[in-house]
Each structure stands twice: as structure tokens, then as C-alpha cells.
Design an enzyme around this catalytic site. Structure first.
Site, PDB file in Angstrom:
ATOM      1  N   TYR A  22      -3.196  -0.519 -14.143  1.00  0.00           N
ATOM      2  CA  TYR A  22      -1.889  -1.146 -13.969  1.00  0.00           C
ATOM      3  C   TYR A  22      -0.828  -0.065 -13.854  1.00  0.00           C
ATOM      4  O   TYR A  22      -0.983   1.051 -14.342  1.00  0.00           O
ATOM      5  CB  TYR A  22      -1.580  -2.109 -15.124  1.00  0.00           C
ATOM      6  CG  TYR A  22      -1.559  -1.448 -16.480  1.00  0.00           C
ATOM      7  CD1 TYR A  22      -0.371  -0.955 -17.007  1.00  0.00           C
ATOM      8  CD2 TYR A  22      -2.728  -1.284 -17.205  1.00  0.00           C
ATOM      9  CE1 TYR A  22      -0.354  -0.330 -18.239  1.00  0.00           C
ATOM     10  CE2 TYR A  22      -2.721  -0.654 -18.441  1.00  0.00           C
ATOM     11  CZ  TYR A  22      -1.532  -0.177 -18.960  1.00  0.00           C
ATOM     12  OH  TYR A  22      -1.526   0.454 -20.171  1.00  0.00           O
ATOM     13  N   SER A  81      -3.478   3.421 -17.570  1.00  0.00           N
ATOM     14  CA  SER A  81      -2.555   3.075 -16.498  1.00  0.00           C
ATOM     15  C   SER A  81      -2.430   4.203 -15.485  1.00  0.00           C
ATOM     16  O   SER A  81      -3.058   5.247 -15.595  1.00  0.00           O
ATOM     17  CB  SER A  81      -1.167   2.729 -17.033  1.00  0.00           C
ATOM     18  OG  SER A  81      -0.567   3.869 -17.604  1.00  0.00           O
ATOM     19  N   LYS A 120       0.851  -1.188   0.000  1.00  0.00           N
ATOM     20  CA  LYS A 120       0.000   0.000   0.000  1.00  0.00           C
ATOM     21  C   LYS A 120       0.886   1.236   0.000  1.00  0.00           C
ATOM     22  O   LYS A 120       1.834   1.332   0.784  1.00  0.00           O
ATOM     23  CB  LYS A 120      -0.913   0.002   1.222  1.00  0.00           C
ATOM     24  CG  LYS A 120      -1.820   1.221   1.298  1.00  0.00           C
ATOM     25  CD  LYS A 120      -2.906   1.065   2.338  1.00  0.00           C
ATOM     26  CE  LYS A 120      -2.412   1.366   3.717  1.00  0.00           C
ATOM     27  NZ  LYS A 120      -3.500   1.558   4.689  1.00  0.00           N
TER      28      LYS A 120
END
Length: 116
Positions: free
Chosen positions: A58, A25, A9
Site C-alpha cells: 500500500y 508499504s 500507472k
């Protein structure tokens, strides 16, 4: 049995850009990616603290020490420059491995997105 657990995280980074006319992305300062163990092309869940939006895309690396966090493509419509985000990655693990696993938690400077 495999379970899906938090792998890493990056907590509370500020959006530095939103590029609508891009393939897609999220561009993340490569130093942040390394600190969290995020690899190029890895799925990233994006939680927008500012407006409550959640989405997935991504990761692609941005310039080191730039603090860049830019949403690209359609995801750019879900953020505004200056929004605060939490970036989360997940991994599948065997149950015993998952019980012992400790995720990478990164807390960059909220104003600059740089590591302290």
C-alpha cells in the site's frame, strides 16, 4: 457486473531506498501520487522491471519534490536501490463505466523520479 481495470500507472521510477525494518508499504513522492491519483493507503502493484519480481503493498506519501520511491518492510527484500519499477493501481467499475474510463499514466524523469 463489476470489472477490475487499471486506474493509474507510474511508469519506470527508480528505487531510492529499501527499509527492511519498517512496518510495510511503499513510500512514493506525494507529487507522483497526486499526478497518478493514488491515495494514501491504496493498494499498489509493484512490477520490478530490473529483476522480474511482482508484489503488492500500500502507498504512503513521501516528501514532495523528493523523487522518493522506497520499499518498506518485507517488500524491501524484493528490490535494490536503483531498480526500475512500474507502479499500478486498479479500480472496480461497472462495465459501461470501465469501457469509457481512461487511466492516469505518469511518466516521470527516470533518473530523478520527478515530473517534467
Amino acid at each position: 457486473m463489476l470489472v477490475n481495470v487499471v486506474k493509474s500507472k507510474i511508469h519506470r521510477v527508480k528505487v531510492t531506498g529499501a527499509e527492511l525494518h519498517y512496518i510495510g508499504s511503499i513510500t512514493i513522492d506525494e507529487d507522483l501520487m497526486d499526478a497518478a491519483g493514488v491515495i494514501e493507503g491504496e493498494r499498489v502493484q509493484i512490477v520490478n522491471v530490473t529483476n522480474g519480481e511482482r508484489l503488492e503493498t500500500y502507498a504512503i506519501p513521501g516528501p514532495r519534490k523528493s523523487g522518493e520511491v522506497t520499499l518498506n518492510g518485507a517488500a524491501a527484500r524484493k528490490v535494490a536501490k536503483g531498480d526500475i519499477l512500474i507502479l499500478i493501481t486498479y479500480a472496480f467499475m461497472e462495465l459501461d463505466e470501465a469501457k469509457a474510463f481512461k487511466p492516469s499514466l505518469v511518466f516521470p524523469n527516470e533518473e530523478t523520479n520527478l515530473l517534467n
